[in-house]
Design a protein around this motif. Structure first.
Motif, mmCIF file in Angstrom:
data_model
loop_
_atom_site.group_PDB
_atom_site.id
_atom_site.type_symbol
_atom_site.label_atom_id
_atom_site.label_comp_id
_atom_site.label_asym_id
_atom_site.label_seq_id
_atom_site.Cartn_x
_atom_site.Cartn_y
_atom_site.Cartn_z
ATOM 1 N N LEU A 156 0.830 -1.206 0.000
ATOM 2 C CA LEU A 156 0.000 0.000 0.000
ATOM 3 C C LEU A 156 0.867 1.260 0.000
ATOM 4 N N GLN A 157 1.977 1.230 0.693
ATOM 5 C CA GLN A 157 2.880 2.385 0.705
ATOM 6 C C GLN A 157 3.383 2.687 -0.696
ATOM 7 N N ARG A 158 3.719 1.643 -1.425
ATOM 8 C CA ARG A 158 4.242 1.808 -2.781
ATOM 9 C C ARG A 158 3.214 2.493 -3.680
ATOM 10 N N VAL A 159 1.929 2.251 -3.411
ATOM 11 C CA VAL A 159 0.862 2.830 -4.229
ATOM 12 C C VAL A 159 0.473 4.220 -3.736
ATOM 13 N N LEU A 160 0.335 4.374 -2.421
ATOM 14 C CA LEU A 160 -0.236 5.607 -1.873
ATOM 15 C C LEU A 160 0.770 6.725 -1.618
ATOM 16 N N LEU A 161 2.012 6.387 -1.299
ATOM 17 C CA LEU A 161 2.983 7.451 -1.025
ATOM 18 C C LEU A 161 3.173 8.390 -2.221
ATOM 19 N N PRO A 162 3.297 7.874 -3.453
ATOM 20 C CA PRO A 162 3.412 8.812 -4.579
ATOM 21 C C PRO A 162 2.182 9.711 -4.729
ATOM 22 N N LEU A 163 1.004 9.160 -4.471
ATOM 23 C CA LEU A 163 -0.217 9.964 -4.573
ATOM 24 C C LEU A 163 -0.266 11.025 -3.481
ATOM 25 N N GLU A 164 0.140 10.645 -2.283
ATOM 26 C CA GLU A 164 0.180 11.614 -1.181
ATOM 27 C C GLU A 164 1.185 12.722 -1.496
ATOM 28 N N SER A 165 2.324 12.353 -2.058
ATOM 29 C CA SER A 165 3.332 13.343 -2.433
ATOM 30 C C SER A 165 2.789 14.311 -3.487
ATOM 31 N N GLN A 166 2.092 13.767 -4.479
ATOM 32 C CA GLN A 166 1.516 14.614 -5.525
ATOM 33 C C GLN A 166 0.442 15.541 -4.961
ATOM 34 N N ILE A 180 7.783 13.082 1.451
ATOM 35 C CA ILE A 180 6.957 11.909 1.160
ATOM 36 C C ILE A 180 7.482 11.195 -0.077
ATOM 37 N N ASN A 181 7.930 11.962 -1.049
ATOM 38 C CA ASN A 181 8.482 11.364 -2.271
ATOM 39 C C ASN A 181 9.729 10.536 -1.959
#
Length: 197
Positions: A156-166, A180-181
């Motif tokens: 889940l981190q691999r999927v959500l961290l980039p979205l949170e960063s964006q 976050i990135n």
């Protein structure tokens, strides 16, 4: 991956027709970046094998990338019709929901997402599409719940961290976005996904 896509393309005369279509479409999409040619191959693949959902899923994804959201939705809907068995093919439903989001049909997308989530199918892709839905509908509480829920789950981190960063970058919080990135890069590297990182 482009290196291996190219090697497969060079050897594509040694495989079945369906395998050749798979190799050629992915080669033009991923190794060359010729989306129009890749789309043409997927459409030919769908005509040759109308009960194969793979070309429909990829047609939908490419049409989304090209900004043709009505066509993406039609292909996603057809993929669900070809294989309505959601237990093994939740991605078809999530692709369908994603297309609805891009067409601002948020309540329809939420209905599809709720059905997928109720069965617990493919948490990573579900989380990604649900986060997108929450972002475009301004549901910050749901975004926060998704991010809180990824703690301790590297997938889940691999999927959500980039979205949170964006998301942080979108709101102008660039320092937090960069932090976050960095976590997203570390998460992808830890999972052995160098290309994603």
């Amino acid at each position: 991956s482009a290196k291996y896509q190219t090697k497969a393309f060079q050897l594509h005369d040694r495989v079945t027709e369906r395998e050749r279509l798979y190799i050629d479409s992915h080669y033009y999409d991923l190794a060359v970046g010729d989306l129009e040619n890749s789309l043409r191959i997927y459409e030919g693949w769908h005509q040759a094998y109308p009960y194969d959902e793979t070309p429909l899923v990829n047609i939908s994804a490419l049409q989304t990338t090209l900004g043709n959201h009505e066509r993406a939705l039609a292909a996603a809907r057809d993929a669900v019709k070809v294989n309505p068995e959601p237990v093994s093919h939740a991605f078809n439903y999530l692709n369908f929901a994603n297309s609805l989001i891009f067409l601002n049909r948020f309540s329809d997308a939420k209905t599809v997402l709720d059905g997928v989530q109720a069965h617990g199918w493919d948490r990573e892709i579900t989380a990604r599409v649900t986060y997108l839905w929450a972002f475009v509908t301004g549901n910050e509480r749901l975004m926060a719940q998704l991010v809180d829920g990824m703690s301790g789950d590297p997938n889940l981190q691999r999927v959500l961290l980039p979205l949170e960063s964006q998301t942080e970058a979108y709101y102008g919080r660039l320092q937090k976005s960069r932090e976050i990135n960095r976590r997203a890069i570390q998460s992808a590297m830890s999972a052995g996904e160098k290309e994603s990182a």
